[in-house]
Each structure stands twice: as structure tokens, then as C-alpha cells.
Design a protein around this motif. Structure first.
Motif: not given
Length: 460
Positions: A239-245
Motif C-alpha cells: 500500500c505504501k508503494q502504491v501511494a508513492r506511485e
């Protein structure tokens, strides 16, 4: 006698998972690997190393200062929690069956590690590090199975809040956007990316919905509790990675806004022996719980007050339990498909534990659930009759303690619960008390915006 560290090293040296990982490094062009450990708060810590060193580090491990398990947190008095600056490092040895390629950058992989005392110590050399919450769950669960023949299977419901430019939530006043497909559509990029990455990392995604304003819940299939804990940590990283993207923010803060639904992480669980769910009585169709299930439930309720230091581990956690009517528990009780209770019998053979919040350390929460259920089974603890109607009305069941409603109360309740402290061990128990007592003291000494609004112009 061979130490636990040596046994893990020996197993890795001859593991088919090592051969598979080395083959993946070669065939998929993996260049770097994260060696991941877990802190007492559920934070992921570790090191990154070039993948060409995998064969060596799979056996040798990596070193890290042991205060990392307490997030290298210094108290208000300047004490570095977890042993101080002169403490020995721990040795992190990878569990090679957790090796996985990161789908958002296939030049990176990750592997979860268990933590050990270094082998150069004069005492306890190579022993399992007592403050390793992930290793603790594996040991407690294995011992529970050896004693009872039971294993705990769980599934988590991780709620979380998304914020950022372009996100919209529009709905009728005094109503809720929960289950609204239109709001899922507005968040389609989030849903698609999270599910795609999760499935690539081995999570069997099964369902999800829009829960409240900017709150999305996406669930994965239940499994052995050890695997569920790893998957929850992986899900958070996804989820943190998706938010960054997407250029937005993702938060597992338990109560982001006053009056808004809190972010819970309900733990649905069952107990299995020889492939049979012992919480269920075969042939009974109405909602029910077996005698073993009742005793396990009784133990969980009896220790839920002491468990709150883990289930609600932050100052902010307790805002969720104060907001009556928002489906978070406020009393220790249980009910038949009753969403206001601490534990809900949601289906035959399945109990839903509603106290854990979205910031929970899943290794500690599962460890305490196992310990509490075993105590209930051993002492035939009676959970009493199920609560009928809203839990927000009426009195607390006198057989169970009152639910702590601040972090300070939770520290005291944990400190008096010998069953949970025994499962955690003295060093980890004391570290949890010290860590959270410092956080509570910091909060109690901090002037908030609410206080300014209430008192700045109040006198004369």
C-alpha cells in the motif's frame, strides 16, 4: 549443544529454497535483496545487499544493532531503548521460503528474517533473540501445536485511509459511502495496483469494499497464523508503494479524524486439529460454537484487557474505542453476529476479534491470541451468554475486566496479565512497557490543538 542460530544456518545451507532463490536471482536479473526484520511496533527494518551475496548471507546472516527492534527510540530521559548504545548486535537469518521478487521493481527481492543472539557471546550465544516478535510467534505457535494438536488459522481485515490530490468522497449527509461501488470506481487505480502487487507476492486476494470516507479495505484468504502475519506486513508495504506511485498518501493510523470511522484490523480466527475446525459442531446449522470454542473464547475475553497494549498500541488507538456507534468495541464481551462486541461469532466455526487496530504488530497480536485461547482451554473458562443488542448500552460483564480506554490504562493492564507476559517473556514484556510508557509520558506532557481551542480564551 547446537544453538538455534546454528540450526537455522544449517537448514539454510541445505535448503531447496536456497537453490530456488539463487536460480531466481540468475534467471530474473535480481540485483538487490532486502533482509527484513520486524520491530516491536511492526515496523520493517533491515538491510539491503547485492543479490550476488545471497549464498553467503543465507547462512551467515546480517548484523544489526539490537535497539533497532525498538525503532532506535530514545526516551525523554535520553535512554536508548532495547539495550543502549553498547548493546550487542543481533544476527538476522533469512527464512528462505519467504524470498520473493518485488513486482514494482524486479531487480529487487525481499526475504523475512528471524533474529538471534550473536554467536560470540559468553552467555546465550546463538539463542533466539527474545525481542524478535516474528520469531516469537513461530515458537509460541509451534509449542501450542505440540501441546494441544491445534493450529490457529486467521484472516485479517486491514482498513486504511488514503489521502491526496484527486481523491474524492461525495455522499448524502448523515449517511455513509460504505459499500458504494461508485466510490470504488473513484479509487480504481488504488484497488487495481494493490491487488495486482499483492497477488504477485503470494496473497490470495478475495474481496474488498469502500468502508468510509477515503477508507478502503481489501482482504486476503485466511491461512496459518504465521503466514497471515507475514502477509499483513507485506500488504502494508504494498500500500505504501502504491501511494508513492500514485502521488498520494496511505496511512494505517488507527483514528485519522474525529467522527470518522477508525482503521481497524479485525482478526478472524479458528482452531484446527487434524484438518478439522474444532470451533464448529458438525451437523448443527444455526449459529453456534463448540465447547472447545467456548473455552478458547473465554480465555480470549479474560485476557483482552491485558492484550490492549498490543491491540491498541498507540495514543491515537484509543480514539477509536471512544467513538461509540462507529463499530469499534467499548466493552469486553461477545455476541452472535453482533458487530458491537469485542468478539463476534460471524459464522459457524469462525470468531472475529475486533480489538486489533490497523497499526497492530500482527506477530504480537497472534501470539497473545494463542496464549489467551490456550489458557481458556486449559482452565475451561466460560465466556458466558452472548450479548444481545448494542454493546454501547448496558453494563460490562462483571466476569471480565473493563476495557482500557487510554494507553496509560493499557500499560497497567498488560503489566498485571501474567499469561500474556509469560508468553512474551520478561525482556520483551519490559521493553513493551518501557517503550509505550515513554510514548504515554510524551503525550501527557504535550499541549494539543484541542487544549488551545478549549482554554486559550476561557478565562476570565
Amino acid at each position: 549443544m547446537t544453538s538455534a542460530l546454528d540450526q537455522h544456518r544449517e537448514a539454510n545451507a541445505h535448503s531447496p529454497h536456497l537453490a530456488a532463490a539463487l536460480e531466481a536471482v540468475k534467471d530474473r536479473g535480481i540485483e538487490y535483496i532486502y533482509y527484513q526484520g520486524i520491530t516491536v511496533t511492526g515496523r520493517v527494518v533491515g538491510k539491503v545487499m547485492p543479490a550476488r551475496h545471497l549464498e553467503r548471507t543465507a547462512v551467515k546472516g546480517v548484523q544489526q544493532h539490537r535497539t533497532a527492534v525498538a525503532n532506535l527510540q530514545t526516551t525523554r530521559d535520553g535512554v536508548l531503548l532495547g539495550g543502549g548504545v553498547n548493546a550487542a548486535e543481533y544476527t538476522a537469518i533469512p527464512d528462505l521460503d519467504t524470498f520473493a521478487v518485488l513486482p514494482w521493481d524486479t531487480s529487487f527481492a525481499r526475504v523475512f528474517c528471524r533474529l538471534y543472539e550473536p554467536d560470540h557471546l559468553s552467555e546465550n550465544a546463538g539463542a533466539a533473540y527474545s525481542c524478535d516478535s516474528r520469531g516469537l510467534l513461530k515458537r509460541v505457535h509451534a509449542d501450542f501445536t505440540a501441546r494441544t494438536g491445534l493450529e490457529m488459522r486467521t484472516g485479517c481485515e486491514p482498513e486504511m485511509t488514503w489521502e491526496g490530490e484527486g481523491l474524492e468522497a461525495h455522499f448524502r449527509p448523515e449517511s455513509s459511502p460504505a459499500y458504494h461501488i461508485e466510490h470504488l470506481e473513484r479509487n480504481r487505480p488504488i484497488v487495481k495496483k494493490v491487488i495486482a502487487y499483492a497477488q504477485a507476492l503470494g496473497l490470495d486476494m478475495i474481496e474488498g469494499d469502500y468502508e468510509d470516507e477515503f477508507q478502503v479495505e481489501l482482504n486476503f484468504m485466511y491461512d496459518h497464523a504465521d503466514l497471515t502475519a507475514d502477509r499483513l506486513v507485506t500488504y502494508r508495504q504494498i500500500c505504501k508503494q502504491v501511494a508513492r506511485e500514485l502521488g498520494i498518501q496511505a496511512s494505517f493510523m488507527p483514528k485519522p479524524t474525529t467522527g470518522q470511522m477508525g482503521n481497524g484490523c479485525h482478526h478472524n480466527f479458528s482452531l484446527w486439529r487434524d484438518g478439522v475446525n474444532v470451533l464448529e459442531n458438525p451437523g448443527v446449522t444455526e449459529l453456534h460454537l463448540s465447547e472447545e470454542g467456548r473455552h478458547a473464547l473465554g480465555g480470549l475475553l479474560a485476557h483482552s484487557a491485558g492484550a490492549m497494549l498490543v491491540n491498541g498500541s498507540t495514543v491515537n488507538s484509543y480514539k477509536r474505542y471512544w467513538d461509540a456507534g462507529q463499530f469499534a468495541p467499548s466493552k469486553i464481551n461477545w455476541g452472535l453476529d453482533n458487530k458491537t462486541c469485542t468478539v463476534r461469532l460471524s459464522a459457524n466455526g469462525r470468531l472475529e476479534y475486533k480489538l486489533p487496530d490497523a497499526a497492530v504488530n500482527p506477530y504480537l497480536s497472534h501470539t497473545l491470541m494463542i496464549a489467551a485461547c490456550e489458557d481458556g482451554l486449559k482452565n475451561a473458562i466460560d465466556p458466558g451468554a452472548p450479548t444481545v443488542g448494542s454493546s454501547y448500552e448496558g453494563e460490562q460483564d462483571a466476569r471480565f475486566p473493563r476495557l482500557p480506554l487510554t494507553l496509560g490504562e493499557a500499560i497497567a493492564a498488560f503489566d498485571s496479565d501474567q499469561v500474556i507476559k509469560s508468553a512474551f517473556g520478561p525482556e520483551l514484556s519490559q521493553l513493551l512497557i518501557d517503550f509505550h510508557a515513554d510514548e504515554w509520558a510524551r503525550f501527557c506532557g504535550h499541549v494539543t490543538d484541542w487544549e488551545r481551542q478549549m482554554y486559550w480564551d476561557d478565562t476570565p
